[in-house]
Scaffold this motif. Structure first.
Motif, PDB file in Angstrom:
ATOM      1  N   GLY A  92     -11.843   7.595   5.020  1.00  0.00           N
ATOM      2  CA  GLY A  92     -12.211   6.317   4.405  1.00  0.00           C
ATOM      3  C   GLY A  92     -12.518   5.243   5.441  1.00  0.00           C
ATOM      4  O   GLY A  92     -12.780   4.095   5.093  1.00  0.00           O
ATOM      5  N   GLN A  93     -12.464   5.607   6.727  1.00  0.00           N
ATOM      6  CA  GLN A  93     -12.781   4.645   7.795  1.00  0.00           C
ATOM      7  C   GLN A  93     -14.167   4.970   8.361  1.00  0.00           C
ATOM      8  O   GLN A  93     -14.539   6.139   8.446  1.00  0.00           O
ATOM      9  N   ALA A 148     -14.592   8.456  -4.459  1.00  0.00           N
ATOM     10  CA  ALA A 148     -13.969   8.616  -5.779  1.00  0.00           C
ATOM     11  C   ALA A 148     -15.033   8.586  -6.872  1.00  0.00           C
ATOM     12  O   ALA A 148     -14.772   8.997  -8.006  1.00  0.00           O
ATOM     13  N   MET A 191      -6.534   1.461  -1.046  1.00  0.00           N
ATOM     14  CA  MET A 191      -7.014   2.065   0.213  1.00  0.00           C
ATOM     15  C   MET A 191      -8.495   1.758   0.464  1.00  0.00           C
ATOM     16  O   MET A 191      -8.944   1.642   1.600  1.00  0.00           O
ATOM     17  N   PHE A 212     -17.109  11.348   4.394  1.00  0.00           N
ATOM     18  CA  PHE A 212     -16.473  10.112   3.905  1.00  0.00           C
ATOM     19  C   PHE A 212     -15.725  10.395   2.615  1.00  0.00           C
ATOM     20  O   PHE A 212     -16.069  11.303   1.858  1.00  0.00           O
ATOM     21  N   ILE A 236     -22.429   5.374   7.429  1.00  0.00           N
ATOM     22  CA  ILE A 236     -23.050   6.253   8.436  1.00  0.00           C
ATOM     23  C   ILE A 236     -23.542   7.534   7.743  1.00  0.00           C
ATOM     24  O   ILE A 236     -24.607   8.060   8.050  1.00  0.00           O
TER      25      ILE A 236
END
Ligand SMILES: Cc1cc2nc3c(=O)[nH]c(=O)nc-3n(C[C@H](O)[C@H](O)[C@H](O)COP(=O)(O)O)c2cc1C
Length: 163
Positions: free
Chosen positions: A82-83, A33, A152, A30, A54
């Motif tokens: 990022g999804q 930041a 985002m 994933f 997840i």
């Protein structure tokens, strides 16, 4: 955009892919930041992770991760990882296994292999303190900045109003 959201973007950081693996799950990764160095000796990183991801259960079980630093040109990687719940999530990029069988992104600028030490609850995230057990410089380039990713991560909607 709320003032607090704009202000938090000035508290800048790099953007990484945190990759995890365990015996009973397939590998995942994933975009993050909120990763920072928190000790010189030993070298420790703090990774702030939403426990609904997840990746969280996989990380908690496997106890290892890699932190793969993205270059400014790799926005596609930041968006893809990022999804959540994407079929075949690890299909973007070349991932090779580290000595402890955690994926390392070959296109990253650098990669750190980390061992989970402990976690601390922090609001809607868990901060996992990890010891860096290996590092690899992979490619030359300039690191991506969190501010480059604009909204985002959906932070404009997620950041609480300051009272
Ligand atoms: C630029 C950017 C930064 C992000 N930073 C973090 C972070 O520091 N911690 C976190 O838990 N999620 C962060 N996210 C959100 C996760 O990458 C995202 O929810 C992802 O879908 C989780 O994947 P998973 O459910 O497959 O583990 C960030 C997303 C983006 C786009």
């Amino acid at each position: 955009m709320k003032e607090i959201t704009k202000a938090l973007k000035k508290l800048n950081s790099g953007v990484v892919l945190v990759a995890v693996a365990s015996e009973s799950h397939k590998a995942n990764a994933f975009t993050a930041a909120w990763v920072m160095q928190v000790s010189f000796n030993p070298v420790l990183l703090a990774i702030s992770i939403n426990p609904e991801h997840i990746s969280y259960d996989i990380f908690k079980e496997g106890r290892r991760c890699t932190v793969n630093v993205l270059a400014e040109s790799q926005m596609e990687f930041a968006a893809h990882y990022g999804q959540s719940g994407v079929a075949d999530k690890m299909s973007l990029g070349t991932w090779l296994e580290s000595d402890s069988a955690v994926p390392v992104l070959q296109e990253a600028l650098v990669s750190f292999e980390c061992q989970w030490l402990n976690e601390v609850a922090a609001g809607d995230h868990q901060v996992v303190i990890c010891e860096v057990i290996a590092s690899k410089i992979l490619n030359e380039g300039v690191a991506m900045l969190y501010s480059d990713t604009e909204n985002m991560d959906g932070s404009a909607e997620l950041v609480a109003e300051i009272k």
